[in-house]
Design an enzyme around this catalytic site. Structure first.
Site, PDB file in Angstrom:
ATOM      1  N   ASN A  58      27.395  24.888  36.559  1.00  0.00           N
ATOM      2  CA  ASN A  58      26.517  25.761  37.329  1.00  0.00           C
ATOM      3  C   ASN A  58      26.232  27.135  36.757  1.00  0.00           C
ATOM      4  O   ASN A  58      25.863  28.042  37.511  1.00  0.00           O
ATOM      5  CB  ASN A  58      27.067  25.901  38.753  1.00  0.00           C
ATOM      6  CG  ASN A  58      26.513  24.804  39.649  1.00  0.00           C
ATOM      7  OD1 ASN A  58      25.304  24.563  39.672  1.00  0.00           O
ATOM      8  ND2 ASN A  58      27.376  24.123  40.368  1.00  0.00           N
ATOM      9  N   ASP A  75      17.814  20.857  42.098  1.00  0.00           N
ATOM     10  CA  ASP A  75      18.326  21.284  43.407  1.00  0.00           C
ATOM     11  C   ASP A  75      17.186  21.443  44.401  1.00  0.00           C
ATOM     12  O   ASP A  75      17.419  21.664  45.590  1.00  0.00           O
ATOM     13  CB  ASP A  75      19.081  22.612  43.274  1.00  0.00           C
ATOM     14  CG  ASP A  75      20.527  22.388  42.867  1.00  0.00           C
ATOM     15  OD1 ASP A  75      20.984  21.234  42.886  1.00  0.00           O
ATOM     16  OD2 ASP A  75      21.199  23.379  42.523  1.00  0.00           O
ATOM     17  N   CYS A  94      24.922  16.713  36.251  1.00  0.00           N
ATOM     18  CA  CYS A  94      24.218  17.706  37.056  1.00  0.00           C
ATOM     19  C   CYS A  94      24.515  19.056  36.429  1.00  0.00           C
ATOM     20  O   CYS A  94      25.614  19.291  35.926  1.00  0.00           O
ATOM     21  CB  CYS A  94      24.764  17.653  38.482  1.00  0.00           C
ATOM     22  SG  CYS A  94      24.155  18.946  39.571  1.00  0.00           S
ATOM     23  N   ASP A 107      30.481  16.345  48.303  1.00  0.00           N
ATOM     24  CA  ASP A 107      30.069  17.380  47.345  1.00  0.00           C
ATOM     25  C   ASP A 107      31.071  18.535  47.342  1.00  0.00           C
ATOM     26  O   ASP A 107      32.240  18.381  47.706  1.00  0.00           O
ATOM     27  CB  ASP A 107      28.626  17.817  47.670  1.00  0.00           C
ATOM     28  CG  ASP A 107      27.862  18.275  46.438  1.00  0.00           C
ATOM     29  OD1 ASP A 107      28.094  19.413  45.992  1.00  0.00           O
ATOM     30  OD2 ASP A 107      27.049  17.498  45.905  1.00  0.00           O
ATOM     31  N   ASP A 117       0.834  -1.204   0.000  1.00  0.00           N
ATOM     32  CA  ASP A 117       0.000   0.000   0.000  1.00  0.00           C
ATOM     33  C   ASP A 117       0.870   1.256   0.000  1.00  0.00           C
ATOM     34  O   ASP A 117       0.597   2.231  -0.695  1.00  0.00           O
ATOM     35  CB  ASP A 117      -0.896   0.052   1.249  1.00  0.00           C
ATOM     36  CG  ASP A 117      -1.995  -0.995   1.206  1.00  0.00           C
ATOM     37  OD1 ASP A 117      -2.085  -1.704   0.180  1.00  0.00           O
ATOM     38  OD2 ASP A 117      -2.742  -1.101   2.199  1.00  0.00           O
ATOM     39  N   LYS A 153      30.140  13.225  40.561  1.00  0.00           N
ATOM     40  CA  LYS A 153      28.968  14.072  40.309  1.00  0.00           C
ATOM     41  C   LYS A 153      29.519  15.238  39.506  1.00  0.00           C
ATOM     42  O   LYS A 153      30.257  16.071  40.027  1.00  0.00           O
ATOM     43  CB  LYS A 153      28.356  14.540  41.621  1.00  0.00           C
ATOM     44  CG  LYS A 153      27.196  15.508  41.432  1.00  0.00           C
ATOM     45  CD  LYS A 153      26.623  15.937  42.764  1.00  0.00           C
ATOM     46  CE  LYS A 153      25.571  17.025  42.598  1.00  0.00           C
ATOM     47  NZ  LYS A 153      25.119  17.537  43.900  1.00  0.00           N
ATOM     48  N   TRP A 154      29.164  15.298  38.227  1.00  0.00           N
ATOM     49  CA  TRP A 154      29.773  16.248  37.282  1.00  0.00           C
ATOM     50  C   TRP A 154      28.815  17.420  37.104  1.00  0.00           C
ATOM     51  O   TRP A 154      27.792  17.291  36.458  1.00  0.00           O
ATOM     52  CB  TRP A 154      30.017  15.528  35.963  1.00  0.00           C
ATOM     53  CG  TRP A 154      30.746  16.314  34.936  1.00  0.00           C
ATOM     54  CD1 TRP A 154      30.338  17.479  34.346  1.00  0.00           C
ATOM     55  CD2 TRP A 154      32.016  15.996  34.356  1.00  0.00           C
ATOM     56  NE1 TRP A 154      31.275  17.901  33.446  1.00  0.00           N
ATOM     57  CE2 TRP A 154      32.318  17.004  33.431  1.00  0.00           C
ATOM     58  CE3 TRP A 154      32.929  14.943  34.532  1.00  0.00           C
ATOM     59  CZ2 TRP A 154      33.489  16.998  32.670  1.00  0.00           C
ATOM     60  CZ3 TRP A 154      34.089  14.944  33.780  1.00  0.00           C
ATOM     61  CH2 TRP A 154      34.356  15.961  32.859  1.00  0.00           C
ATOM     62  N   ASP A 155      29.187  18.545  37.685  1.00  0.00           N
ATOM     63  CA  ASP A 155      28.270  19.689  37.743  1.00  0.00           C
ATOM     64  C   ASP A 155      28.601  20.734  36.682  1.00  0.00           C
ATOM     65  O   ASP A 155      29.687  20.727  36.073  1.00  0.00           O
ATOM     66  CB  ASP A 155      28.358  20.303  39.147  1.00  0.00           C
ATOM     67  CG  ASP A 155      27.032  20.901  39.609  1.00  0.00           C
ATOM     68  OD1 ASP A 155      26.198  21.231  38.750  1.00  0.00           O
ATOM     69  OD2 ASP A 155      26.851  21.047  40.831  1.00  0.00           O
TER      70      ASP A 155
HETATM   71  C1  GLA Z   1      24.868  22.667  42.240  1.00  0.00           C
HETATM   72  C2  GLA Z   1      24.329  21.263  42.441  1.00  0.00           C
HETATM   73  C3  GLA Z   1      24.156  21.001  43.909  1.00  0.00           C
HETATM   74  C4  GLA Z   1      25.473  21.158  44.610  1.00  0.00           C
HETATM   75  C5  GLA Z   1      26.039  22.544  44.367  1.00  0.00           C
HETATM   76  C6  GLA Z   1      27.426  22.669  44.918  1.00  0.00           C
HETATM   77  O1  GLA Z   1      23.950  23.626  42.600  1.00  0.00           O
HETATM   78  O2  GLA Z   1      23.132  21.095  41.740  1.00  0.00           O
HETATM   79  O3  GLA Z   1      23.632  19.709  44.125  1.00  0.00           O
HETATM   80  O4  GLA Z   1      26.365  20.170  44.156  1.00  0.00           O
HETATM   81  O5  GLA Z   1      26.078  22.841  42.983  1.00  0.00           O
HETATM   82  O6  GLA Z   1      27.959  23.918  44.744  1.00  0.00           O
END
Ligand code: GLA
Length: 721
Positions: A474, A541, A519, A360, A62, A470-472
């Site tokens: 910001n 957060d 993160c 952290d 089809d 935990k690789w942020d």
């Molecule tokens: C960000 C992250 C938090 C924490 C702060 C630390 O805001 O989301 O969970 O790790 O940085 O400065």
């Protein structure tokens, strides 16, 4: 003078595969998913690829003869607008294009010709197009993964010319255009929000015109997430058609739903916001991010489950693993970290059952608060005079894995790194370098910067036996132009994330045991691109257990519980001031990857005992939550209750929350989903038994919830007792 683009390697079994079929005569290509089909037709005469069908499965016989849609023929019409697989800026096309360029002479119209259609290994087909005279080719790639209903598309551009042809500037370079079937009306669903308020789901009618979601921030963003769902206005959580398009990209991005006045609708998805252009030099190539899409005839929930399955099975690096229960010290000690206070927390975390301890922010040289230190990634000599190894050893001795917070893409002006390399940040020499959270962005499109990052990350992980990062990230980009300048200076909005990917890929290759949480100030970089290189994401957060229900509801539209990191923190919550019972806080966080982020040294013995018991309960249900199919039974905000259900093989888990109470008639039984009608299900806690049919048709009687606000319950059912 132009040269031919390199051809993809054809598969040995050219012709047809299980999931990709090609009818040479008509030029029809059919992509088959488990439950649906996507059909396109390569029109060699017209030099384009037309869309035919996307939705339920059809026979190829089809599909080859289905008529193609054209706008009324008049001198103002865009004949094919909305129906091409990859519309270009050129000819009588007036809708937003997937491809727009500037050739070296400043001209822009593109005039495509079809070169070939190539079937490739792995249920993958490529349609090779090129401009009829100019030195540009673009290959449309389609792949149907081996199971499920998700389709993948991407595009590769090749400058086919010689130096004398000059550069080609890609102004718009979408991964894909996804045309939708014709329907009278469309409704758009997407999430929006901000820091600590991610994932707010909104549905609204799609107007005629272009509706664009995106990020101009250099990262995925809290303010929108790279996916969009469109339904014909009558779709529900578990019924009706919906088409969802997503983009696997972690830089700036753009998704445009376009509805033409003539009645066609389609979705463009690609990296880069307007003005973030890419220069292709002669011989140069650019491959876009992958766009993922799904059609479901089982409502929004069906589409979400298709994405969840796909991300779990084909995107996440370690799909079989269950994520450990994590403890994170951020909300307990903020920047005031020390070996002693972390060891005190670690001991308590281990005692309540945590399996991974994460130190952290605040652990490195010069990091007194958020004004200094980013860039100087060696232990803070006063806070950790013996370095981090003693803490790491103690955490391991306690039976937990050791994790560390890092923010490699950032620098504070007050740091040795910035003093040594001020030119490494995104900046323009005559503009003010805007600081946000007192920090600037390091340009990860520069190899010298990513090499530096890899150097210290390797050392950090090796010297401290780090199991988890935990690789942020910001802050968003400002003054973002590449140091090299030029017409495509803003390509850093795309290239930075690719530099990040290279670092993550390299690190993972060198440390196969290392696991990573993505993160960006919470959920500012959640997408299928980062998820192909990380193991979980920090959702928000905002750790208020009530606010989280809404955020998690939005998150779950595309992403599985298996990656949704959620912590139980202190009450009252530091952000909202809300007081929430421990049980509710746990139940809220148990809907994803459970973590604890409160100051355990201030929890009473009774709270610690209750926490330990609830961690045990989570460990019992975690395979169901992390691997199961998710059903959003009652969305937050539509009544006093909200509930989700997970089904994995013979087990079912239901989480029910009542954030605030109100006097009224009793709530009806909760109708479950996804069970076997004929099977018997037993409540593992009360011993009561029902058939699947009863649970789905009549519902399960609601458990007694404690009186007052923030009441919650957990139900565990097992099939076949
Ligand atoms: C960000 C992250 C938090 C924490 C702060 C630390 O805001 O989301 O969970 O790790 O940085 O400065």
């Amino acid at each position: 003078m132009t040269t031919e683009p390199a051809r993809p390697v054809p598969s040995s079994s050219a012709g047809a595969s299980r999931r990709v079929q090609l009818d040479e005569e008509s030029g029809t290509v059919m992509l088959r998913t488990d439950r649906g089909a996507y059909v396109l037709r390569v029109d060699r005469a017209a030099g384009t690829v037309r869309h035919v069908h996307w939705g339920a499965s059809l026979p190829l016989a089809d599909a080859v003869s289905l008529p193609l849609w054209s706008e009324n023929d008049n001198s103002f019409a865009g004949r094919w607008d909305g129906t091409e697989e990859y519309p270009v800026d050129g000819g009588a096309r007036f809708a937003a294009p997937a491809l727009e360029v500037r050739f070296a002479d400043g001209s822009s119209p593109v005039e495509p010709t079809v070169q070939d259609v190539v079937l490739l290994e792995g249920d993958h087909v490529a349609v090779l197009l090129r401009d009829c005279t100019r030195p540009l080719a673009w290959h449309l790639h389609y792949r149907v993964p081996p199971d499920g209903d998700v389709l993948e598309r991407w595009t590769e551009f090749v400058h086919t010319g010689a130096p004398q042809d000059g550069d080609v500037l890609l102004v718009r370079y979408a991964s894909a255009h996804w045309p939708l079937p014709q329907r009278a009306d469309w409704r758009l669903s997407a999430v929006h929000g901000g820091w600590s308020a991610e994932g707010h789901l909104e549905r609204s009618a799609l107007p005629v015109g272009e509706t664009t979601l995106g990020s101009r921030r250099g990262h995925t963003g809290h303010h929108a997430n790279p996916w969009i769902a469109l339904d014909p206005q009558d779709t529900g959580e578990e019924h009706g058609d919906v088409w969802v398009v997503a983009l696997a990209s972690s830089g700036s991005w753009r998704i445009t739903a376009q509805r033409t006045a003539a009645g066609r609708t389609g979705v463009l998805a690609g990296e880069g916001h307007e003005g973030a252009e890419l220069r292709l030099r002669p011989g140069g190539r650019h491959r876009t991010a992958v766009s993922l899409a799904v059609h479901s005839s089982h409502g929004f929930g069906g589409a979400s489950r298709s994405f969840h399955r796909h991300l779990r099975a084909h995107v996440l690096p370690h799909p079989q693993e269950l994520r450990p229960v994590l403890y994170n010290s951020w909300e307990a000690t903020w920047f005031e970290v020390s070996e002693d206070n972390q060891i005190a927390l670690a001991r308590r975390a281990a005692a309540v059952g945590a399996e991974l301890f994460v130190l952290d922010d605040g652990w490195f040289r010069g990091r007194e608060d958020d004004r200094s230190g980013l860039g100087d990634w060696t232990p803070h000599p006063k806070r950790f005079p013996r370095g981090l190894r003693p803490l790491s050893d103690e955490v391991h001795r306690l039976g937990m894995a050791f994790g560390l917070w890092v923010e490699p893409e950032m620098v504070n002006a007050d740091s040795d790194l910035y003093r040594a390399h001020p030119a490494w940040v995104l900046h323009l020499p005559d503009r003010t370098a805007t600081e946000l959270r007192h920090q600037m962005v390091l340009d990860f499109s520069r190899p010298e910067v990513t090499d530096w990052a890899l150097g210290w990350l390797r050392r950090l992980v090796t010297e401290n036996a780090v199991d988890f990062l935990k690789w942020d990230f910001n802050r968003s980009f400002t003054e973002a132009g590449t140091h090299a300048g030029g017409p495509d200076a803003r390509r850093v909005h795309v290239d930075h994330a690719r530099g990040l990917y290279r670092v993550l890929d390299q690190l993972r290759a060198e440390f196969p045991q290392l696991r990573i949480e993505a993160c960006a100030g919470g959920g500012g970089r959640v997408d299928a691109g980062i998820l192909s290189r990380t193991d979980q994401v920090w959702t928000s957060d905002n750790t208020d257990a009530v606010d989280r229900l809404r955020i998690q509801h939005g998150f779950s539209q595309l992403y599985p519980a298996r990656v949704m990191s959620a912590w139980v923190t202190d009450s009252p919550n530091p952000l909202t001031g809300r007081t929430v019972p421990l049980r509710f806080r746990f139940h809220s966080a148990m809907a994803g990857v459970l973590g604890i982020g409160g100051d355990l040294t201030r929890w009473t013995d009774a709270e610690l005992a209750e926490a330990a018991e609830l961690v045990q309960v989570y460990k019992d249900i975690r395979a169901v939550v992390q691997r199961g199919e998710q059903f959003r039974l009652l969305p937050p905000g539509n009544g006093p209750l909200t509930a989700v259900q997970y089904v994995d093989e013979d087990r079912t888990v239901v989480l029910i929350w009542r954030p605030s109470t109100a006097y009224g008639p009793p709530e009806p039984p909760l109708r479950l989903r996804g069970l076997e009608a004929e099977a018997r299900y037993r409540d593992e806690d009360t011993g009561r038994e029902w058939s699947g049919a009863t649970l789905m048709a009549f519902g399960i009687p609601l458990p007694d919830l404690p009186p007052g606000d923030c009441a919650s319950a957990l139900i565990r059912l097992r099939r076949g007792w």
